[in-house]
Design a protein around this motif. Structure first.
Motif, mmCIF file in Angstrom:
data_model
loop_
_atom_site.group_PDB
_atom_site.id
_atom_site.type_symbol
_atom_site.label_atom_id
_atom_site.label_comp_id
_atom_site.label_asym_id
_atom_site.label_seq_id
_atom_site.Cartn_x
_atom_site.Cartn_y
_atom_site.Cartn_z
ATOM 1 N N SER A 165 0.862 -1.182 0.000
ATOM 2 C CA SER A 165 0.000 0.000 0.000
ATOM 3 C C SER A 165 0.896 1.228 0.000
ATOM 4 C CB SER A 165 -0.929 -0.009 1.202
ATOM 5 O OG SER A 165 -0.379 0.679 2.271
ATOM 6 N N ALA A 166 0.756 2.020 -1.048
ATOM 7 C CA ALA A 166 1.730 3.085 -1.264
ATOM 8 C C ALA A 166 1.285 4.414 -0.648
ATOM 9 C CB ALA A 166 1.982 3.262 -2.753
ATOM 10 N N SER A 167 -0.015 4.756 -0.786
ATOM 11 C CA SER A 167 -0.430 6.106 -0.413
ATOM 12 C C SER A 167 -0.583 6.258 1.100
ATOM 13 C CB SER A 167 -1.731 6.457 -1.131
ATOM 14 O OG SER A 167 -2.766 5.636 -0.677
ATOM 15 N N ASN A 168 -0.728 7.485 1.501
ATOM 16 C CA ASN A 168 -0.653 7.847 2.913
ATOM 17 C C ASN A 168 -1.700 8.896 3.249
ATOM 18 O OD1 ASN A 168 0.624 7.366 5.239
ATOM 19 N ND2 ASN A 168 2.577 8.304 4.699
ATOM 20 N N ASN A 169 -2.841 8.861 2.522
ATOM 21 C CA ASN A 169 -3.771 9.986 2.576
ATOM 22 C C ASN A 169 -4.537 10.119 3.890
ATOM 23 O OD1 ASN A 169 -3.236 10.923 -0.050
ATOM 24 N ND2 ASN A 169 -4.505 9.309 -0.894
ATOM 25 N N THR A 170 -4.686 9.017 4.619
ATOM 26 C CA THR A 170 -5.448 9.138 5.873
ATOM 27 C C THR A 170 -4.705 10.023 6.879
ATOM 28 O OG1 THR A 170 -4.510 7.025 6.560
ATOM 29 C CG2 THR A 170 -6.749 6.977 5.707
ATOM 30 N N LYS A 171 -3.427 10.263 6.597
ATOM 31 C CA LYS A 171 -2.654 11.174 7.463
ATOM 32 C C LYS A 171 -3.231 12.595 7.437
ATOM 33 C CE LYS A 171 1.153 8.944 9.067
ATOM 34 N NZ LYS A 171 0.427 7.663 9.205
ATOM 35 N N ASN A 172 -3.994 12.922 6.369
ATOM 36 C CA ASN A 172 -4.586 14.258 6.270
ATOM 37 C C ASN A 172 -5.682 14.485 7.289
ATOM 38 O OD1 ASN A 172 -2.929 14.783 4.109
ATOM 39 N ND2 ASN A 172 -4.439 14.162 2.581
#
Ligand SMILES: *[C@@H]1O[C@H](CO)[C@@H](O)[C@H](O)[C@H]1NC(C)=O
Ligand SMILES: *[C@@H]1O[C@H](CO)[C@@H](O)[C@H](O)[C@H]1NC(C)=O
Ligand SMILES: *[C@@H]1O[C@H](CO)[C@@H](O)[C@H](O)[C@H]1NC(C)=O
Length: 279
Positions: free
Chosen positions: A29-36
């Motif tokens: 899993s590459a993306s990290n969007n939940t960090k927003n």
């Protein structure tokens, strides 16, 4: 030349299969969007729950409701600007209005994520204030995400707007998704594992035997196949067996044809000997 390519191709197939299995196992899993999302109250366990929802980020998910003359469109986005409204995780737009002004139901900088084995409840607080209801408190959205292995992301459904009370009002939504489903222990059944092991052994046998025949024995052409004579023999015996079991004519034939029909049977051993000769 054609024949000598075959073991290489088999080895290549086994190799790609192995690579695929490894990749599936790791589950990149590459993306990290939940960090927003900013959590209402930062906690490691809530971060972990939130990160399970990573595949749902970066998507506007819409739902529509009609209630008599009223008609609303809701847009939900996970840890991103819903419908492009800055800071909003879930907005409501009056579809009938000529100059639709979105109402923020919840902001993703005040997120709460609560999860169980096959569900996650996402709460966005800090929406726009109610005009008259609920002591004019901030609006709040609750999105219940439930496991459904059949869809990566089902339609968003509006369940209710509970605002006829003094405080703690909320908008409730439902969403089906496979991403909140518990991870299956193993995707491979025992049968397929045995099949893969057998396949690998066969490949080793073919490649090893091929190299041995070619480099040590110095065989050429079809004889480069390991135990070539043996397999030819097996093939012939199988054919004989099949012939014996499946063909009914021999037994029912009248006696006068017997002499004719036994002739091919006597021929066959000779044929087999022919293949054994090169050994
Ligand atoms: C995700 O973000 C964290 C902290 O912001 C960082 O340490 C991590 O390397 C990031 N992971 C990826 C895959 O970008
Ligand atoms: C969501 O919708 C807004 C407005 O329509 C648009 O600007 C934005 O790019 C969309 N985001 C995604 C991830 O589709
Ligand atoms: C979230 O953002 C809004 C505006 O973007 C701001 O008014 C609010 O104070 C922020 N909430 C938190 C908890 O940071």
């Amino acid at each position: 030349m054609k024949v000598s390519n075959r073991p290489t191709r088999v080895a290549f197939l086994v190799w790609t299969l192995a690579v695929k299995l490894v990749l599936c196992g790791i589950g990149v899993s590459a993306s990290n969007n939940t960090k927003n999302c900013r959590l209402y109250s930062e906690s490691k366990s809530e971060r972990k729950v939130l990160s399970r929802l990573e595949p749902l980020t970066n998507k506007n998910i819409t739902a529509e409701t009609k209630n008599g003359k009223e008609s609303y469109t809701y847009v939900f986005q996970l840890c991103g600007d819903a419908g492009g409204v800055q800071g909003a995780g879930l907005i409501q737009v009056d579809s009938k209005s000529e100059t639709p002004k979105p109402t923020i139901i919840g902001s993703y900088n005040a997120t709460q994520a609560i999860g169980g084995s096959d569900w996650i409840m996402l709460i966005y607080r800090n929406g726009d204030k109610y005009d008259g209801h609920c002591s004019k408190e901030n609006r709040k959205a609750i999105v219940m995400i439930s496991c459904n292995r059949k869809t990566e992301m089902g339609p968003l459904e509006v369940i209710l707007e509970d605002r006829d009370r003094k405080e703690d009002c909320f908008y409730l939504f439902e969403l089906d998704s496979s991403v909140v489903c518990p991870v299956l222990q193993s995707h491979l059944s025992i049968g397929s594992i045995i099949l893969i092991i057998g396949f690998c052994l066969l490949a080793v046998y073919l490649i090893g035997g091929f190299l041995y025949q070619r480099l040590v024995v110095g065989a050429k052409g079809m004889e480069q196949f390991p135990n070539y004579a043996f397999w030819v023999e097996v093939g012939n015996l199988t054919a004989d067996g099949c012939d014996f079991v499946c063909r009914s004519r021999n037994r029912d034939e009248p006696p006068r044809y017997r002499g004719v029909s036994t002739e091919p049977l006597e021929d066959e051993p000779e044929e087999r000997d022919d293949h054994l000769l090169p050994m």
